[in-house]
Design an enzyme around this catalytic site. Sequence first.
Site, short mmCIF file in Angstrom:
data_model
loop_
_atom_site.label_atom_id
_atom_site.label_comp_id
_atom_site.label_asym_id
_atom_site.label_seq_id
_atom_site.Cartn_x
_atom_site.Cartn_y
_atom_site.Cartn_z
N GLY A 1 -3.81 -4.54 -4.34
CA GLY A 1 -4.82 -3.57 -4.76
C GLY A 1 -4.13 -2.28 -5.11
O GLY A 1 -3.63 -1.59 -4.23
N HIS A 2 -4.02 -1.99 -6.39
CA HIS A 2 -3.34 -0.77 -6.82
C HIS A 2 -4.37 0.24 -7.31
O HIS A 2 -5.14 -0.05 -8.21
CB HIS A 2 -2.34 -1.08 -7.93
CG HIS A 2 -1.17 -1.87 -7.44
ND1 HIS A 2 -0.30 -2.51 -8.26
CD2 HIS A 2 -0.74 -2.11 -6.18
CE1 HIS A 2 0.63 -3.11 -7.53
NE2 HIS A 2 0.37 -2.89 -6.28
N ASP B 1 0.81 -1.22 0.00
CA ASP B 1 0.00 0.00 0.00
C ASP B 1 0.84 1.27 0.00
O ASP B 1 0.42 2.30 0.52
CB ASP B 1 -0.95 0.05 1.21
CG ASP B 1 -1.84 -1.18 1.28
OD1 ASP B 1 -2.19 -1.70 0.21
OD2 ASP B 1 -2.15 -1.61 2.40
N GLN C 1 2.50 -5.84 -3.00
CA GLN C 1 2.79 -5.89 -1.56
C GLN C 1 4.10 -5.13 -1.26
O GLN C 1 4.46 -4.24 -2.00
CB GLN C 1 2.84 -7.33 -1.04
CG GLN C 1 1.48 -8.03 -1.02
CD GLN C 1 1.12 -8.68 -2.33
OE1 GLN C 1 1.96 -9.28 -2.98
NE2 GLN C 1 -0.13 -8.58 -2.73
N LYS D 1 2.40 2.23 -5.00
CA LYS D 1 3.20 1.77 -6.14
C LYS D 1 2.46 1.93 -7.45
O LYS D 1 3.06 2.25 -8.47
CB LYS D 1 3.59 0.30 -5.96
CG LYS D 1 4.52 0.04 -4.81
CD LYS D 1 4.84 -1.43 -4.68
CE LYS D 1 3.66 -2.28 -4.29
NZ LYS D 1 3.09 -2.01 -2.96
#
Length: 422
Positions: free
Chosen positions: A39-40, A12, A223, A15
Amino acid sequence: MNTIITGLQWGDEGKGKIVDFLTASADVVIRSQGGNNAGHTVITRGIKYILHLLPSGILWDDKINVIGNGVVIDPVGLVEEIQRVEAQGVAITPAKLLISDRAHIVLPIHKELDAAREIALGAHKIGTTKRGIGPAYADKINRCGLRMADFADRAFVTARITQRVAEANEILARCGLPTYEAAAVCAEVFCAIERLLPHVTNTIPVLHAAWQAKQTLLFEGAQGTLLDVDFGTYPFVTSSNTTAGGACTGSGLPPMAIERVIGVCKAYTTRVGAGPFPTVDEGLSDYLHGLGREFGATTGRPRGCGWLDTVLLRFACMVNGVTGLAVTNLDGLDAYDTLQICTGYDIDGTLHPLPPAERDAWDRIVPVYETLPGWKCDTTGCTQFGDLPTQAQTYLARLAELCGAPIAFVGVGPDRAQTLTA
Ligand code: IMP
């Protein structure tokens, strides 16, 4: 320049936005580890996209996106994600998205096994995303996983799923969790795979050809370093190598193909899920949540927030070989009078510059802080590094000094345009 983008904290770090920013000069964007636990969030042209398995380059028309062999793919989840992103106006063609034929599959039973394991761990649970990531990687390492290429042989896949469902049902029944019908699992998985098959190919020669042709490769890490199964806060980690080395093993490109490693960190620290977090700070957490910030993109869980921890960052820069830092969310600290930076860990009276390996040592850490002045002004409108207030530049310079890597980029807001080059 061929670049790995890697998270330096517990995921988080923002990125997705840095990848999206660097994709402008890339030809190929590659995901090489993790699964849809990632989750991006990428905001571009005023539209917010949440990507889990799709590389961020998918939002561009002219980029090739590769889901490499090191990724574990939930076929049902990926099809849903493709449909969601397509509904937002992004075309996803086989020319634009390539999926490795060696990538392993996350089966529906893996998700339930993930939940069963968490129940069994009780108070010691990991706080996983319950996406089945650990059980899918366990099957891979245990040599009973299913790979994309296996779907050429329907009978083999059906037999393997039937066997794994029977084994899983025994565990699930013991935990009082719902069990599965093998036929229903096969039907669901085959249906999703049908949609994905046009994208499945041997991605290794494609990547090597791109490398030889001097195209620009961008590895999108998922991650973060402290969630790496080897270097993270074990056992409170994910089940893949999230660090730079994972980019090679997860894609089939060798280390000499890499020219730059950009380590992404927030200007502070966050963590979701269970596990140690020495610099967590309730006041900072409440403040950032009050601004509507720091809720997980995958699960919506509020993230714990804390001060910048350069013990973790120093270690992360070492193991990743970071050549430049991308510091995101600097604007999250805009309102603070003074800021704390953790420079070392005091464990039983001894100062440690690097994180410990022993599980119980984490509970005895007393963070050693130094205090820096805040800048007390809005940085979100800054368009160049030199526009940042002096105190913010001093904060970043101290961060870089403590971590042993130079600042490359600074994020002052979620939009692609709010990324400053140092
Ligand atoms: P898993 O990857 O779902 O098995 O979860 C293991 C740990 O990694 C948990 O603490 C999760 O919250 C964390 N985790 C997994 N993926 C992400 C991510 O993309 N961002 C932040 N934390 C993550």
